[in-house]
Design an enzyme around this catalytic site. Structure first.
Site, PDB file in Angstrom:
ATOM      1  N   ARG A  79      -5.164   4.910  -1.005  1.00 54.67           N
ATOM      2  CA  ARG A  79      -5.294   3.574  -1.583  1.00 54.67           C
ATOM      3  C   ARG A  79      -6.226   2.720  -0.735  1.00 54.67           C
ATOM      4  O   ARG A  79      -6.130   2.695   0.499  1.00 54.67           O
ATOM      5  CB  ARG A  79      -3.933   2.899  -1.700  1.00 54.67           C
ATOM      6  CG  ARG A  79      -4.032   1.521  -2.353  1.00 54.67           C
ATOM      7  CD  ARG A  79      -2.689   0.905  -2.629  1.00 54.67           C
ATOM      8  NE  ARG A  79      -2.846  -0.399  -3.258  1.00 54.67           N
ATOM      9  CZ  ARG A  79      -1.839  -1.206  -3.595  1.00 54.67           C
ATOM     10  NH1 ARG A  79      -0.595  -0.818  -3.363  1.00 54.67           N
ATOM     11  NH2 ARG A  79      -2.075  -2.364  -4.153  1.00 54.67           N
TER      12      ARG A  79
ATOM     13  N   ARG B 195      -4.132   2.566  -8.733  1.00 56.64           N
ATOM     14  CA  ARG B 195      -3.856   2.909  -7.337  1.00 56.64           C
ATOM     15  C   ARG B 195      -3.096   4.232  -7.283  1.00 56.64           C
ATOM     16  O   ARG B 195      -2.272   4.512  -8.159  1.00 56.64           O
ATOM     17  CB  ARG B 195      -3.048   1.805  -6.659  1.00 56.64           C
ATOM     18  CG  ARG B 195      -1.640   1.649  -7.180  1.00 56.64           C
ATOM     19  CD  ARG B 195      -1.163   0.222  -7.130  1.00 56.64           C
ATOM     20  NE  ARG B 195      -1.663  -0.538  -8.267  1.00 56.64           N
ATOM     21  CZ  ARG B 195      -1.188  -1.729  -8.617  1.00 56.64           C
ATOM     22  NH1 ARG B 195      -0.229  -2.282  -7.933  1.00 56.64           N
ATOM     23  NH2 ARG B 195      -1.679  -2.367  -9.645  1.00 56.64           N
TER      24      ARG B 195
ATOM     25  N   ASP C 197       1.761   2.799  -4.834  1.00 56.48           N
ATOM     26  CA  ASP C 197       2.135   1.410  -4.594  1.00 56.48           C
ATOM     27  C   ASP C 197       3.583   1.386  -4.117  1.00 56.48           C
ATOM     28  O   ASP C 197       4.460   1.953  -4.776  1.00 56.48           O
ATOM     29  CB  ASP C 197       1.982   0.598  -5.882  1.00 56.48           C
ATOM     30  CG  ASP C 197       2.154  -0.894  -5.650  1.00 56.48           C
ATOM     31  OD1 ASP C 197       1.961  -1.341  -4.504  1.00 56.48           O
ATOM     32  OD2 ASP C 197       2.481  -1.612  -6.613  1.00 56.48           O
TER      33      ASP C 197
ATOM     34  N   ASP D  28       6.483  -1.296  -2.894  1.00 55.84           N
ATOM     35  CA  ASP D  28       6.859  -2.703  -2.786  1.00 55.84           C
ATOM     36  C   ASP D  28       8.291  -2.839  -2.275  1.00 55.84           C
ATOM     37  O   ASP D  28       9.198  -2.148  -2.763  1.00 55.84           O
ATOM     38  CB  ASP D  28       6.770  -3.403  -4.147  1.00 55.84           C
ATOM     39  CG  ASP D  28       5.338  -3.682  -4.561  1.00 55.84           C
ATOM     40  OD1 ASP D  28       4.465  -3.771  -3.676  1.00 55.84           O
ATOM     41  OD2 ASP D  28       5.087  -3.795  -5.776  1.00 55.84           O
TER      42      ASP D  28
END
Length: 276
Positions: free
Chosen positions: A111, A122, A125, A127
């Site tokens: 990324r 991407r 990811d 989070d």
């Protein structure tokens, strides 16, 4: 489950912690964390598996993993669909240390953290959705994640992480307190159910899926049969008297036989990897 192992000291794992938090002093406690995973670039399943494997190397013990979902992209719709999941883990990393390590994992999968388009495609990811019961505010990080309530692709997998036994015993891994995400998961589940719960799966760009070799199968609409077909004349049957009728019925129903022997039980046979 066992308590988290002792991880490397903060001097070895990234930048010092900062920002405001509901706890104070030296950060040594163990916290349950909820991390959302997504990928829509490259080999999506492999990217997610690599991300999961990397978590343990970066100080996060994975306790549970949600089911897998395929979802339409939000905010920037002109891009491939995402595969999404969520992880319940525990760590003694501080919030900013945790963020640092997640960004390192994203970077290792390819990324672009510098010039990549925000909300664009991407390979991986990661989070932070919840960090114990903490409310945390820093210029680089807000916990709980400020957009979890508007994202079905977060709510669905995070709701998977709460099990009935958790509710019965009143906690998950950490006892109730600042390190527990129990109340957060209850909040997600209530929000998910209020929005329609399972009725949302299979519509509005949100599908529960299963990776089968190089394919992504949607669960819930097509019946997929996986089993062992035993056709010996004297085993688990009446000696084969009704076998012709069974065979004809199978042909009429056009059942998909995915496994006719030991392939499902023996991952070491040629052509069948652990992931398969």
């Amino acid at each position: 489950p066992a308590k988290c192992p002792n991880w490397p000291s903060s001097s070895h794992i990234g930048p010092a912690s900062g920002g405001s938090s509901s706890s104070s002093g030296i950060h040594t406690a163990t916290y349950e964390v909820v991390i959302a995973l997504g990928s829509n670039q490259g080999k999506r399943v492999s990217n997610l598996l690599d991300g999961l494997a990397a978590l343990a190397r970066h100080g996060i013990e994975v306790l549970r993993v949600s089911l897998l979902y395929e979802t339409a992209a939000m905010y920037v719709p002109d891009q491939p669909a995402f595969l999404n999941a969520a992880v319940l883990g525990c760590t003694d990393l501080s919030p900013l240390q945790l963020l640092y390590h997640l960004k390192q994992i994203e970077k290792q999968t390819g990324r672009d953290l510098v010039s990549g388009r925000r909300w664009g495609p991407r390979p991986l990811d990661l989070d932070i959705i919840f960090y114990g019961a903490q409310n945390y505010q820093h210029e680089a990080l807000t916990i709980p994640h400020i957009r979890w309530q508007e994202r079905g692709f977060v709510q669905a997998p995070v709701a998977d992480l709460l099990q009935p036994e958790d509710v019965r015993q009143g906690h998950i891994h950490e006892l109730q307190g600042p390190g527990s995400v129990m109340d957060r998961l209850l909040q997600v589940q209530q929000h998910w159910e209020a929005a329609g719960g399972e009725a949302q799966v299979g519509s509005h760009g949100l599908y529960r899926v299963l990776p089968i070799q190089r394919q992504i199968w949607e669960l819930g609409h097509t019946t997929h049969v996986c089993g062992i077909l035993n056709i010996t004349p004297d085993s688990f049957s009446d000696g084969g008297t009704h076998m012709p009728a069974v065979k004809q019925q199978q042909q009429q129903q056009q059942q998909q036989l995915l496994d006719t022997g030991q392939a499902a039980a023996n991952s070491s046979i040629a052509g069948c990897s652990i992931h398969d």
